[in-house]
Design a protein around this motif. Sequence first.
Motif, PDB file in Angstrom:
ATOM      1  N   ASP A 260      36.974  51.592   6.828  1.00  0.00           N
ATOM      2  CA  ASP A 260      36.495  51.039   5.562  1.00  0.00           C
ATOM      3  C   ASP A 260      35.006  51.368   5.468  1.00  0.00           C
ATOM      4  O   ASP A 260      34.229  50.968   6.342  1.00  0.00           O
ATOM      5  CB  ASP A 260      36.722  49.528   5.534  1.00  0.00           C
ATOM      6  N   PRO A 261      34.574  52.097   4.440  1.00  0.00           N
ATOM      7  CA  PRO A 261      33.147  52.464   4.339  1.00  0.00           C
ATOM      8  C   PRO A 261      32.211  51.267   4.357  1.00  0.00           C
ATOM      9  O   PRO A 261      31.034  51.409   4.701  1.00  0.00           O
ATOM     10  CB  PRO A 261      33.077  53.213   3.001  1.00  0.00           C
ATOM     11  N   GLU A 262      32.721  50.097   4.006  1.00  0.00           N
ATOM     12  CA  GLU A 262      31.876  48.907   3.947  1.00  0.00           C
ATOM     13  C   GLU A 262      31.775  48.185   5.290  1.00  0.00           C
ATOM     14  O   GLU A 262      31.033  47.205   5.406  1.00  0.00           O
ATOM     15  CB  GLU A 262      32.439  47.929   2.902  1.00  0.00           C
ATOM     16  N   VAL A 263      32.535  48.635   6.298  1.00  0.00           N
ATOM     17  CA  VAL A 263      32.594  47.921   7.578  1.00  0.00           C
ATOM     18  C   VAL A 263      32.219  48.850   8.729  1.00  0.00           C
ATOM     19  O   VAL A 263      32.765  49.951   8.851  1.00  0.00           O
ATOM     20  CB  VAL A 263      34.008  47.343   7.834  1.00  0.00           C
ATOM     21  N   SER A 264      31.296  48.413   9.560  1.00  0.00           N
ATOM     22  CA  SER A 264      30.936  49.126  10.787  1.00  0.00           C
ATOM     23  C   SER A 264      31.081  48.171  11.968  1.00  0.00           C
ATOM     24  O   SER A 264      31.218  46.956  11.790  1.00  0.00           O
ATOM     25  CB  SER A 264      29.510  49.664  10.696  1.00  0.00           C
TER      26      SER A 264
ATOM     27  N   PRO B 197      28.897  44.305   8.063  1.00  0.00           N
ATOM     28  CA  PRO B 197      28.831  45.078   6.821  1.00  0.00           C
ATOM     29  C   PRO B 197      27.958  46.313   7.034  1.00  0.00           C
ATOM     30  O   PRO B 197      26.876  46.233   7.617  1.00  0.00           O
ATOM     31  CB  PRO B 197      28.198  44.093   5.830  1.00  0.00           C
ATOM     32  N   SER B 198      28.433  47.456   6.580  1.00  0.00           N
ATOM     33  CA  SER B 198      27.721  48.713   6.837  1.00  0.00           C
ATOM     34  C   SER B 198      26.282  48.693   6.341  1.00  0.00           C
ATOM     35  O   SER B 198      25.409  49.362   6.912  1.00  0.00           O
ATOM     36  CB  SER B 198      28.480  49.884   6.197  1.00  0.00           C
TER      37      SER B 198
ATOM     38  N   THR C 288      38.691  53.591  15.585  1.00  0.00           N
ATOM     39  CA  THR C 288      37.958  52.333  15.608  1.00  0.00           C
ATOM     40  C   THR C 288      37.114  52.221  16.867  1.00  0.00           C
ATOM     41  O   THR C 288      37.426  52.782  17.915  1.00  0.00           O
ATOM     42  CB  THR C 288      38.927  51.139  15.573  1.00  0.00           C
TER      43      THR C 288
ATOM     44  N   GLU D 242      31.458  52.450  15.549  1.00  0.00           N
ATOM     45  CA  GLU D 242      32.270  52.847  14.388  1.00  0.00           C
ATOM     46  C   GLU D 242      31.425  52.631  13.139  1.00  0.00           C
ATOM     47  O   GLU D 242      30.953  51.523  12.894  1.00  0.00           O
ATOM     48  CB  GLU D 242      33.546  52.001  14.335  1.00  0.00           C
ATOM     49  N   LEU D 243      31.246  53.681  12.366  1.00  0.00           N
ATOM     50  CA  LEU D 243      30.397  53.597  11.176  1.00  0.00           C
ATOM     51  C   LEU D 243      31.221  53.906   9.930  1.00  0.00           C
ATOM     52  O   LEU D 243      31.274  55.029   9.449  1.00  0.00           O
ATOM     53  CB  LEU D 243      29.216  54.568  11.296  1.00  0.00           C
ATOM     54  N   GLY D 244      31.924  52.907   9.431  1.00  0.00           N
ATOM     55  CA  GLY D 244      32.655  53.025   8.176  1.00  0.00           C
ATOM     56  C   GLY D 244      33.806  54.007   8.184  1.00  0.00           C
ATOM     57  O   GLY D 244      34.103  54.601   7.147  1.00  0.00           O
ATOM     58  N   GLU D 245      34.494  54.185   9.301  1.00  0.00           N
ATOM     59  CA  GLU D 245      35.563  55.181   9.367  1.00  0.00           C
ATOM     60  C   GLU D 245      36.880  54.686   8.774  1.00  0.00           C
ATOM     61  O   GLU D 245      37.629  55.469   8.200  1.00  0.00           O
ATOM     62  CB  GLU D 245      35.772  55.619  10.823  1.00  0.00           C
TER      63      GLU D 245
END
Length: 270
Positions: free
Chosen positions: A215-219, A241-242, A158, A210-213
């Motif tokens: 949750d792909p939808e969350v950065s 949201p990513s 994270t 952190e780029l969606g690591e």
Amino acid sequence: MQPSSSEETMTQPGQPDPEPPAYPIGSVDSALRLLILLAERRRIRIAEAAEELGVARSTAHRLMQMLQFHRLAARDAESRDYSAGPVLFNIGLQVVRSLDIRTHARPVLEALGAETAETVRLLVLQEQREVVCIEAIESDRWVRVSGRVGAALPAHSTAAGRAVLALMPGDELRRLYPQARLPKPAGIGRTRAGLEGELARTRERGYAVELGEIDPEVSAVAAPIKDPDGRATFVIVVAVPSARMDDHAVRRLGKAVVAAADRVAQALPW
């Protein structure tokens, strides 16, 4: 017995030096002075400890082994240096927590949330290599990231965790992650070497990304709240949201979160 220079540093300004006890116990005195040394220094060798305490190296070694047994001290396998252990670290953490950091951070978090129109979180690094959300200001946008107060996430995967880990000495990081491969979810690089590379980039930028690591939808971007020694336990995060996170957003949010973390650090009565 005269108070040592280490003991003098513990005296509050304007107060007289404390009188030594009438019946001092030498081994207890040496152990407590050794704890003060561990608290004051990043690392110390047995020879240095023996010289500071005025005891034989064998005596200093036995004292340090007892502190290590109780997890008040930790030994680096490669350098053989000693540093503060997790129990001593947690004692310090409890003191910092007693400052009620949320009271000082809340206005800054609200301002950061208004500036970015995104969800803002305050997290703390735990001994278990996790970061835990202790405060959050949720965005009022229709598509947003939730606050998730109380949620625990792996530090190495994270932005919040890496913002704090980037300030750790290398030997301390290796004690947290002794294996070459990182525990799942691995995130950046999947290895400790990959993590160390990302931490170097984090130090260069001044904030973690952190780029969606998880949750792909969350950065997210994150900046540590540095104490006067340049270390950190608490961190501020902007979670996005990513779909809204591109290079421009990373730079813009990174600048904003660093400024917010600095404002909180300046407001705390360290």
